[in-house]
Structures are given as C-alpha cells and as structure tokens.
Design a protein around this motif. Sequence first.
Motif, short mmCIF file in Angstrom:
data_model
loop_
_atom_site.label_atom_id
_atom_site.label_comp_id
_atom_site.label_asym_id
_atom_site.label_seq_id
_atom_site.Cartn_x
_atom_site.Cartn_y
_atom_site.Cartn_z
N ASP A 79 -8.01 -6.76 -11.53
CA ASP A 79 -9.30 -7.24 -11.03
C ASP A 79 -9.57 -6.75 -9.61
O ASP A 79 -10.70 -6.40 -9.27
N ILE A 80 -8.53 -6.72 -8.79
CA ILE A 80 -8.69 -6.21 -7.42
C ILE A 80 -9.07 -4.74 -7.45
O ILE A 80 -9.98 -4.29 -6.73
N GLU A 81 -8.40 -3.98 -8.27
CA GLU A 81 -8.73 -2.55 -8.36
C GLU A 81 -10.17 -2.32 -8.81
O GLU A 81 -10.87 -1.45 -8.29
N ASN A 82 -10.61 -3.12 -9.76
CA ASN A 82 -11.98 -2.97 -10.26
C ASN A 82 -13.01 -3.35 -9.20
O ASN A 82 -14.06 -2.72 -9.09
N PHE A 83 -12.71 -4.38 -8.42
CA PHE A 83 -13.64 -4.84 -7.39
C PHE A 83 -13.61 -3.95 -6.16
O PHE A 83 -14.61 -3.76 -5.47
N ASN A 84 -12.41 -3.41 -5.85
CA ASN A 84 -12.21 -2.52 -4.71
C ASN A 84 -12.72 -3.12 -3.39
O ASN A 84 -13.63 -2.60 -2.76
N PRO A 85 -12.11 -4.20 -2.93
CA PRO A 85 -12.61 -4.89 -1.74
C PRO A 85 -12.30 -4.15 -0.44
O PRO A 85 -11.35 -3.37 -0.36
N ASP A 86 -13.12 -4.43 0.57
CA ASP A 86 -12.85 -3.93 1.91
C ASP A 86 -11.79 -4.78 2.60
O ASP A 86 -11.06 -4.29 3.46
N ALA A 87 -11.72 -6.05 2.23
CA ALA A 87 -10.73 -6.97 2.80
C ALA A 87 -10.14 -7.81 1.67
O ALA A 87 -10.87 -8.44 0.90
N LEU A 88 -8.82 -7.81 1.58
CA LEU A 88 -8.10 -8.64 0.63
C LEU A 88 -7.47 -9.79 1.42
O LEU A 88 -6.64 -9.56 2.30
N ILE A 89 -7.91 -11.01 1.15
CA ILE A 89 -7.56 -12.17 1.98
C ILE A 89 -6.73 -13.16 1.18
O ILE A 89 -7.18 -13.69 0.15
N PHE A 90 -5.51 -13.41 1.64
CA PHE A 90 -4.62 -14.37 1.01
C PHE A 90 -4.68 -15.69 1.78
O PHE A 90 -4.66 -15.70 3.01
N ILE A 91 -4.75 -16.80 1.03
CA ILE A 91 -4.81 -18.12 1.64
C ILE A 91 -3.68 -18.97 1.08
O ILE A 91 -3.73 -19.39 -0.09
N ASP A 92 -2.62 -19.16 1.88
CA ASP A 92 -1.46 -19.94 1.45
C ASP A 92 -0.93 -19.40 0.12
O ASP A 92 -0.79 -18.20 -0.03
N TYR A 93 -0.51 -20.26 -0.84
CA TYR A 93 -0.18 -19.87 -2.21
C TYR A 93 0.79 -18.68 -2.24
O TYR A 93 0.58 -17.67 -2.91
N SER A 94 1.88 -18.81 -1.50
CA SER A 94 2.74 -17.65 -1.18
C SER A 94 3.43 -17.03 -2.39
O SER A 94 3.59 -15.81 -2.46
N GLY A 95 3.89 -17.84 -3.35
CA GLY A 95 4.61 -17.28 -4.49
C GLY A 95 3.80 -16.24 -5.23
O GLY A 95 4.32 -15.20 -5.65
N PHE A 96 2.53 -16.49 -5.38
CA PHE A 96 1.62 -15.57 -6.05
C PHE A 96 1.16 -14.47 -5.08
O PHE A 96 1.21 -13.27 -5.39
N ASN A 97 0.71 -14.89 -3.90
CA ASN A 97 0.07 -13.95 -2.99
C ASN A 97 1.01 -12.87 -2.44
O ASN A 97 0.60 -11.72 -2.27
N LEU A 98 2.25 -13.20 -2.20
CA LEU A 98 3.16 -12.19 -1.68
C LEU A 98 3.47 -11.12 -2.73
O LEU A 98 3.71 -9.96 -2.38
N ARG A 99 3.44 -11.50 -3.99
CA ARG A 99 3.62 -10.50 -5.05
C ARG A 99 2.43 -9.55 -5.12
O ARG A 99 2.58 -8.35 -5.30
N ILE A 100 1.24 -10.10 -4.95
CA ILE A 100 0.04 -9.27 -4.95
C ILE A 100 0.03 -8.37 -3.72
O ILE A 100 -0.31 -7.18 -3.80
N ALA A 101 0.43 -8.90 -2.58
CA ALA A 101 0.44 -8.11 -1.34
C ALA A 101 1.40 -6.93 -1.43
O ALA A 101 1.09 -5.82 -0.96
N LYS A 102 2.56 -7.15 -2.04
CA LYS A 102 3.53 -6.06 -2.18
C LYS A 102 2.95 -4.91 -2.98
O LYS A 102 3.23 -3.73 -2.71
N TRP A 103 2.14 -5.21 -3.96
CA TRP A 103 1.47 -4.18 -4.76
C TRP A 103 0.27 -3.58 -4.03
O TRP A 103 0.03 -2.37 -4.09
N ALA A 104 -0.48 -4.43 -3.32
CA ALA A 104 -1.76 -4.00 -2.75
C ALA A 104 -1.63 -3.09 -1.53
O ALA A 104 -2.42 -2.15 -1.36
N LYS A 105 -0.65 -3.36 -0.68
CA LYS A 105 -0.54 -2.58 0.56
C LYS A 105 -0.35 -1.08 0.29
O LYS A 105 -1.08 -0.25 0.86
N PRO A 106 0.57 -0.67 -0.60
CA PRO A 106 0.70 0.76 -0.89
C PRO A 106 -0.54 1.37 -1.55
O PRO A 106 -0.73 2.60 -1.50
#
Length: 373
Positions: A79-106
């Motif tokens: 869904d992130i790839e399809n939306f292609n955001p200018d800013a990807l914003i994580f709010i708490d929810y670390s178990g999920f968000n850190l996994r997404i961040a590891k994929w998103a940064k590269p």
Amino acid sequence: MKYYLIAGEASGDLHGANLMKALKKKDDTAEFRFWGGDLMEAEGGSQVIHYKERSFMGFWEVITNVRKALKNIRYCKEDIENFNPDALIFIDYSGFNLRIAKWAKPKGFITHYYITPQVWASREGRVQDIKRDIDHLYVILPFVKDFYQEKHQIEVDFVGHPLLDAISNRYSFDATMFKKQHQLDERPVIALLPGSRKQEIKKMLSIMLSMIPKYQNYQFIIGGAPSQEEAFYRNIIKNADVRLIQNRTYDLLSIAHAALVTSGTATLETALFKVPQVVCYKGSWLSYQIAKRIITLKYISLVNLIVDKPLVTELIQADLNTKRLEKELGNILEGATRETILNEYDLLIKKLGSGGASERAASLIIKNSKKAV
C-alpha cells in the motif's frame, strides 16, 4: 504533499488526528492515507485498516496472532508503494512500525517517527535499528530526549507532549449537563480506566469492580474505550453497581475525585486532569515472566517515570489484588497522600513543557520531507 501515517491504538489515533490537523494548516495540498481510527478518519484522507481490527497485546497474544500480523505487514508495504508518500510517519506501535521502517528506508522513503518506540524501557538494542531506519525522530518526553542524545548520541527533536494540546483543545465541557445526561448523583466519582484492549480489560476490570461494595459513599464509573462494544463490558459488569460511559474519558476525568488506571497513556492523562490515581497492571503469566526479564525501568507508569520517583502507587501482577487495592484506593481519597500527589502533578506538568507539540512536529515533518511546500 502526500503523508502516510501508521498508528496502532486509541492514543495513536488521537495524536495522529491532531498531527493531521496541524499538517493541514501548514500544507493546503496535504493528502493523507493512514492506519488509525475514528479520529484520524474524521480529519479526512483514506483509512487502510482500523486499529481495532488489529488490536492484540502481550507476548503470548502476539504469538497466537502472528499470521494475521504478517499479512498486515505485507499489505502495508504494498500500500505504501502504491501511494508513494512524500513523508512516511510512524506513531508509536513499534512492533509493526519498525518492521515497516526497515523495509521503507532502503526504498527511498523519508521516514519520520513521532512518539518514538519505548526502547528506553526494554530491548535497548533496537536503538541501532532506529538509527539505521529512521531519518527524523520527534520525542514527547524530556527524559527520552536525554536517552537518545546523551546516551546514544542520536539527534532528536523534543516537541513537547501532545496530550497538553489534546486536553486544552477539548470542546467546552458542562459538568452539570454531563452528570444529568448520565444520571449521576452527587456522590464523589471514582473513575475506572481498565485499558483499551480486550485482554487487559478482562484482567483489570473485575478487580477494580471489587472496590464498589467497599466504598459505597462513592459512585464508580467505567471509562469505556472506543475500540470496544458495550456488550463486551456488560459481560464483565454483570450486576455490579457501576455506570459505563463510553468515548467520554476526558469528561469523566473532569469530574473524578480519584481513579484506578491501567498502566499506559491513561496514567498521564489522569495526572494532567489532576486526579489522584492507583496504577494497575496484570498480564498473562507468560507475558509477565518475559516482560520482567527484559524491562529495565524502575516504574511502569509515565507519571513516575517523568518525576523519577514513586509518586503514584503501582500495583503489578500479584500485588493487584482486592485487599491491596482497597488500601491504596483509601489512601488517595483523602489525607496527606492525596495532597502530595496533587502538588507533585503541578511539577510534572511543568516538566512536559508548553503546548503546541502537534504544530511543532508538523513543521519539522514538512521541513524534513522530500518536497518544499
């Protein structure tokens, strides 16, 4: 700009909504897609999945829902790839968000973390993952800024605590009308805040309800979470002399004399409304055994962590029983303990800084993202 936000529970929904509101003020082209709740949805944009559809807690509960969690992670990436955001914003929810961040940064997405993971509480090794995968960190507690900058030499922005804004921006409240609407009498109110997830409510609420016959000069009111249906609470309440008021926690705290509160954001909210409290927590046996081996904090409540002393009593696991809770509740209803807590709350509020956290975070996110508005 296009903003993709990921929040995972009621508090994240609240802070996400206020952040979205601030972003819209500063960026009239703002377009949102998000994982959140009703409050974020009210700000506009497209909701992907509501947090109550993916709400589970504790180590054992996570293990039993791992297939669902992995499916959500895969879908989120697509869904992130399809939306292609200018800013990807994580709010708490670390178990999920850190996994997404590891994929998103590269992948080249600009990653922002607002209300950062509680690595200062447990699994401190995740700091290196955050340093690797997050471009910009916005922290809301003063001791967390010190943790990152002084202990780990990671630059962060301290924006203040968004709860200050959430409370100050609350709509006009009429206590008399509220009491009349919910058929409350003139006895002082003891608020019961048993959490927002089914597992914690089941474990905490029955013990909280055991206080009712012991304090008949008070009226007990449950602050129902927006993520749960009334029928769920009714199955636990049964014939107890207690009222259930859903989605009105701040109004309830505005009239409360004291509160029994499940550990979490609600402990700080209760303090900001200057309501003396007893903090409660009881998890599954397995979850507790694991947690006590990896959590390095002296306290579990944000109140005690911020003032760095045991200001409010914390009843954890076996200590959360009827006899002990009766004693500690009695201590905060009147007398010296109550006065001490109320006085120290004023110092706690000063430590949190001024309001405007959402506005400051929004300005920094816009400044630090791909495109200039």
